[in-house]
Design a protein around this motif. Structure first.
Motif, PDB file in Angstrom:
ATOM      1  N   ASP A 104     -16.373  -8.899 -25.232  1.00  0.00           N
ATOM      2  CA  ASP A 104     -17.741  -9.396 -25.436  1.00  0.00           C
ATOM      3  C   ASP A 104     -18.383  -9.805 -24.114  1.00  0.00           C
ATOM      4  O   ASP A 104     -19.571  -9.581 -23.891  1.00  0.00           O
ATOM      5  CB  ASP A 104     -17.754 -10.578 -26.410  1.00  0.00           C
ATOM      6  CG  ASP A 104     -17.415 -10.179 -27.831  1.00  0.00           C
ATOM      7  OD1 ASP A 104     -17.450  -8.967 -28.155  1.00  0.00           O
ATOM      8  OD2 ASP A 104     -17.098 -11.087 -28.624  1.00  0.00           O
ATOM      9  N   GLY A 105     -17.589 -10.413 -23.233  1.00  0.00           N
ATOM     10  CA  GLY A 105     -18.098 -10.789 -21.921  1.00  0.00           C
ATOM     11  C   GLY A 105     -18.527  -9.567 -21.120  1.00  0.00           C
ATOM     12  O   GLY A 105     -19.573  -9.569 -20.461  1.00  0.00           O
ATOM     13  N   MET A 106     -17.732  -8.503 -21.198  1.00  0.00           N
ATOM     14  CA  MET A 106     -18.090  -7.274 -20.496  1.00  0.00           C
ATOM     15  C   MET A 106     -19.351  -6.652 -21.081  1.00  0.00           C
ATOM     16  O   MET A 106     -20.233  -6.195 -20.340  1.00  0.00           O
ATOM     17  CB  MET A 106     -16.922  -6.289 -20.527  1.00  0.00           C
ATOM     18  CG  MET A 106     -15.779  -6.698 -19.620  1.00  0.00           C
ATOM     19  SD  MET A 106     -14.508  -5.422 -19.492  1.00  0.00           S
ATOM     20  CE  MET A 106     -13.317  -6.041 -20.661  1.00  0.00           C
ATOM     21  N   ALA A 107     -19.448  -6.642 -22.406  1.00  0.00           N
ATOM     22  CA  ALA A 107     -20.640  -6.077 -23.060  1.00  0.00           C
ATOM     23  C   ALA A 107     -21.886  -6.881 -22.677  1.00  0.00           C
ATOM     24  O   ALA A 107     -22.952  -6.303 -22.437  1.00  0.00           O
ATOM     25  CB  ALA A 107     -20.456  -6.056 -24.576  1.00  0.00           C
ATOM     26  N   THR A 166     -18.552   1.424 -10.642  1.00  0.00           N
ATOM     27  CA  THR A 166     -19.736   0.911 -11.320  1.00  0.00           C
ATOM     28  C   THR A 166     -19.307   0.045 -12.497  1.00  0.00           C
ATOM     29  O   THR A 166     -18.207   0.230 -13.047  1.00  0.00           O
ATOM     30  CB  THR A 166     -20.613   2.060 -11.850  1.00  0.00           C
ATOM     31  OG1 THR A 166     -19.916   2.725 -12.910  1.00  0.00           O
ATOM     32  CG2 THR A 166     -20.985   3.048 -10.754  1.00  0.00           C
ATOM     33  N   PRO A 167     -20.157  -0.871 -12.928  1.00  0.00           N
ATOM     34  CA  PRO A 167     -19.845  -1.636 -14.136  1.00  0.00           C
ATOM     35  C   PRO A 167     -19.593  -0.719 -15.338  1.00  0.00           C
ATOM     36  O   PRO A 167     -18.688  -0.975 -16.141  1.00  0.00           O
ATOM     37  CB  PRO A 167     -21.084  -2.504 -14.329  1.00  0.00           C
ATOM     38  CG  PRO A 167     -21.593  -2.707 -12.934  1.00  0.00           C
ATOM     39  CD  PRO A 167     -21.365  -1.378 -12.258  1.00  0.00           C
ATOM     40  N   LEU A 224     -15.629  -7.367 -13.284  1.00  0.00           N
ATOM     41  CA  LEU A 224     -16.998  -7.042 -13.683  1.00  0.00           C
ATOM     42  C   LEU A 224     -17.950  -8.197 -13.360  1.00  0.00           C
ATOM     43  O   LEU A 224     -19.088  -7.966 -12.936  1.00  0.00           O
ATOM     44  CB  LEU A 224     -17.043  -6.699 -15.165  1.00  0.00           C
ATOM     45  CG  LEU A 224     -18.316  -6.066 -15.685  1.00  0.00           C
ATOM     46  CD1 LEU A 224     -18.638  -4.772 -14.949  1.00  0.00           C
ATOM     47  CD2 LEU A 224     -18.181  -5.796 -17.181  1.00  0.00           C
ATOM     48  N   GLU A 225     -17.489  -9.423 -13.534  1.00  0.00           N
ATOM     49  CA  GLU A 225     -18.312 -10.575 -13.167  1.00  0.00           C
ATOM     50  C   GLU A 225     -18.646 -10.557 -11.686  1.00  0.00           C
ATOM     51  O   GLU A 225     -19.790 -10.777 -11.284  1.00  0.00           O
ATOM     52  CB  GLU A 225     -17.615 -11.876 -13.549  1.00  0.00           C
ATOM     53  CG  GLU A 225     -17.516 -12.109 -15.039  1.00  0.00           C
ATOM     54  CD  GLU A 225     -16.681 -13.329 -15.395  1.00  0.00           C
ATOM     55  OE1 GLU A 225     -17.036 -13.980 -16.387  1.00  0.00           O
ATOM     56  OE2 GLU A 225     -15.692 -13.614 -14.701  1.00  0.00           O
ATOM     57  N   LEU A 226     -17.644 -10.280 -10.871  1.00  0.00           N
ATOM     58  CA  LEU A 226     -17.875 -10.218  -9.416  1.00  0.00           C
ATOM     59  C   LEU A 226     -18.756  -9.024  -9.044  1.00  0.00           C
ATOM     60  O   LEU A 226     -19.628  -9.140  -8.183  1.00  0.00           O
ATOM     61  CB  LEU A 226     -16.541 -10.140  -8.669  1.00  0.00           C
ATOM     62  CG  LEU A 226     -15.702 -11.409  -8.707  1.00  0.00           C
ATOM     63  CD1 LEU A 226     -14.307 -11.150  -8.166  1.00  0.00           C
ATOM     64  CD2 LEU A 226     -16.380 -12.525  -7.953  1.00  0.00           C
ATOM     65  N   THR A 227     -18.519  -7.905  -9.697  1.00  0.00           N
ATOM     66  CA  THR A 227     -19.327  -6.709  -9.432  1.00  0.00           C
ATOM     67  C   THR A 227     -20.782  -6.995  -9.723  1.00  0.00           C
ATOM     68  O   THR A 227     -21.667  -6.658  -8.932  1.00  0.00           O
ATOM     69  CB  THR A 227     -18.815  -5.517 -10.267  1.00  0.00           C
ATOM     70  OG1 THR A 227     -17.442  -5.255  -9.895  1.00  0.00           O
ATOM     71  CG2 THR A 227     -19.638  -4.277 -10.042  1.00  0.00           C
ATOM     72  N   ARG A 228     -21.052  -7.625 -10.863  1.00  0.00           N
ATOM     73  CA  ARG A 228     -22.430  -8.000 -11.215  1.00  0.00           C
ATOM     74  C   ARG A 228     -23.048  -8.858 -10.118  1.00  0.00           C
ATOM     75  O   ARG A 228     -24.191  -8.678  -9.729  1.00  0.00           O
ATOM     76  CB  ARG A 228     -22.428  -8.774 -12.537  1.00  0.00           C
ATOM     77  CG  ARG A 228     -23.793  -9.374 -12.898  1.00  0.00           C
ATOM     78  CD  ARG A 228     -23.691 -10.503 -13.887  1.00  0.00           C
ATOM     79  NE  ARG A 228     -22.810 -11.561 -13.403  1.00  0.00           N
ATOM     80  CZ  ARG A 228     -22.115 -12.363 -14.189  1.00  0.00           C
ATOM     81  NH1 ARG A 228     -22.180 -12.261 -15.515  1.00  0.00           N
ATOM     82  NH2 ARG A 228     -21.333 -13.293 -13.685  1.00  0.00           N
ATOM     83  N   ASP A 229     -22.264  -9.790  -9.601  1.00  0.00           N
ATOM     84  CA  ASP A 229     -22.785 -10.732  -8.621  1.00  0.00           C
ATOM     85  C   ASP A 229     -23.110 -10.097  -7.270  1.00  0.00           C
ATOM     86  O   ASP A 229     -23.949 -10.624  -6.525  1.00  0.00           O
ATOM     87  CB  ASP A 229     -21.800 -11.891  -8.417  1.00  0.00           C
ATOM     88  CG  ASP A 229     -21.647 -12.747  -9.672  1.00  0.00           C
ATOM     89  OD1 ASP A 229     -22.471 -12.611 -10.602  1.00  0.00           O
ATOM     90  OD2 ASP A 229     -20.692 -13.536  -9.719  1.00  0.00           O
ATOM     91  N   VAL A 230     -22.466  -8.991  -6.941  1.00  0.00           N
ATOM     92  CA  VAL A 230     -22.722  -8.376  -5.636  1.00  0.00           C
ATOM     93  C   VAL A 230     -23.644  -7.156  -5.721  1.00  0.00           C
ATOM     94  O   VAL A 230     -24.038  -6.622  -4.686  1.00  0.00           O
ATOM     95  CB  VAL A 230     -21.413  -7.976  -4.911  1.00  0.00           C
ATOM     96  CG1 VAL A 230     -20.547  -9.195  -4.664  1.00  0.00           C
ATOM     97  CG2 VAL A 230     -20.657  -6.891  -5.628  1.00  0.00           C
ATOM     98  N   LEU A 231     -23.996  -6.743  -6.937  1.00  0.00           N
ATOM     99  CA  LEU A 231     -24.887  -5.594  -7.063  1.00  0.00           C
ATOM    100  C   LEU A 231     -26.292  -5.942  -6.574  1.00  0.00           C
ATOM    101  O   LEU A 231     -26.826  -6.986  -6.936  1.00  0.00           O
ATOM    102  CB  LEU A 231     -24.977  -5.135  -8.518  1.00  0.00           C
ATOM    103  CG  LEU A 231     -23.946  -4.132  -8.977  1.00  0.00           C
ATOM    104  CD1 LEU A 231     -24.068  -3.886 -10.467  1.00  0.00           C
ATOM    105  CD2 LEU A 231     -24.061  -2.831  -8.214  1.00  0.00           C
ATOM    106  N   PRO A 232     -26.857  -5.057  -5.773  1.00  0.00           N
ATOM    107  CA  PRO A 232     -28.240  -5.311  -5.324  1.00  0.00           C
ATOM    108  C   PRO A 232     -29.228  -5.143  -6.466  1.00  0.00           C
ATOM    109  O   PRO A 232     -28.985  -4.533  -7.445  1.00  0.00           O
ATOM    110  CB  PRO A 232     -28.468  -4.267  -4.236  1.00  0.00           C
ATOM    111  CG  PRO A 232     -27.355  -3.286  -4.323  1.00  0.00           C
ATOM    112  CD  PRO A 232     -26.283  -3.894  -5.171  1.00  0.00           C
TER     113      PRO A 232
END
Length: 151
Positions: free
Chosen positions: A17-20, A42-43, A143-151
């Motif tokens: 659910d967190g990923m979704a 990619t996410p 995925l949380e970290l990826t979201r945070d570094v995505l421009p």
């Protein structure tokens, strides 16, 4: 000691659910964007990989279903977020069904990948289920970290 199916579903469901939710927050464009880090995915690909993990490890090795997995394709997958979020919901229901036939103390119903054969993940269905949760939790954090570094 054995964790109940409901408890396992609660923990796995939190990660899924967190990923979704992250996918929905990112939207189609950002969810299909690779962050500016060496070797990053990619996410969309991360979540697709997690669904592949579920299908293979739980569907095939625990539940004994016939599963075709193209692991390499998971890391190049792209597409609309809504469709992937729907796949996550379907995967959660399939996990619920697969757990009903799981026998945690019994051997896997199909051979584990060679690198896992002599590990707890490769020796029992319970070990495989623990490995799946390990993967879901790791990739949720990724995925949380990826979201945070995505421009």
């Amino acid at each position: 000691m054995r964790i109940s199916d409901e408890d396992y579903l609660w923990f796995a469901g939190r990660a899924l659910d967190g990923m979704a939710a992250i996918l929905a927050e990112l939207g189609d464009e950002r969810a299909n964007r690779r962050p500016p880090l060496p070797g990053a995915n990619t996410p969309y690909a991360i979540v697709t990989h997690c669904l592949g993990v579920l299908e293979f490890w739980v569907g095939s090795l625990v539940a004994g279903r016939s599963v075709h997995r193209d692991r390499d394709a998971e890391f190049t997958a792209s597409g609309p977020v809504n469709a992937l979020v729907e796949r996550v919901a379907v995967a959660k229901e399939q996990l619920r069904a697969d757990l009903k036939v799981a026998e945690p103390a019994e051997p896997l119903r199909a051979p584990a990948p060679a690198k896992y054969a002599d590990t707890p993940a490769g020796r029992s269905q319970g070990g495989a289920l623990q490995h799946v949760y390990e993967e879901l939790a790791q990739h949720h954090g990724q995925l949380e970290l990826t979201r945070d570094v995505l421009p």
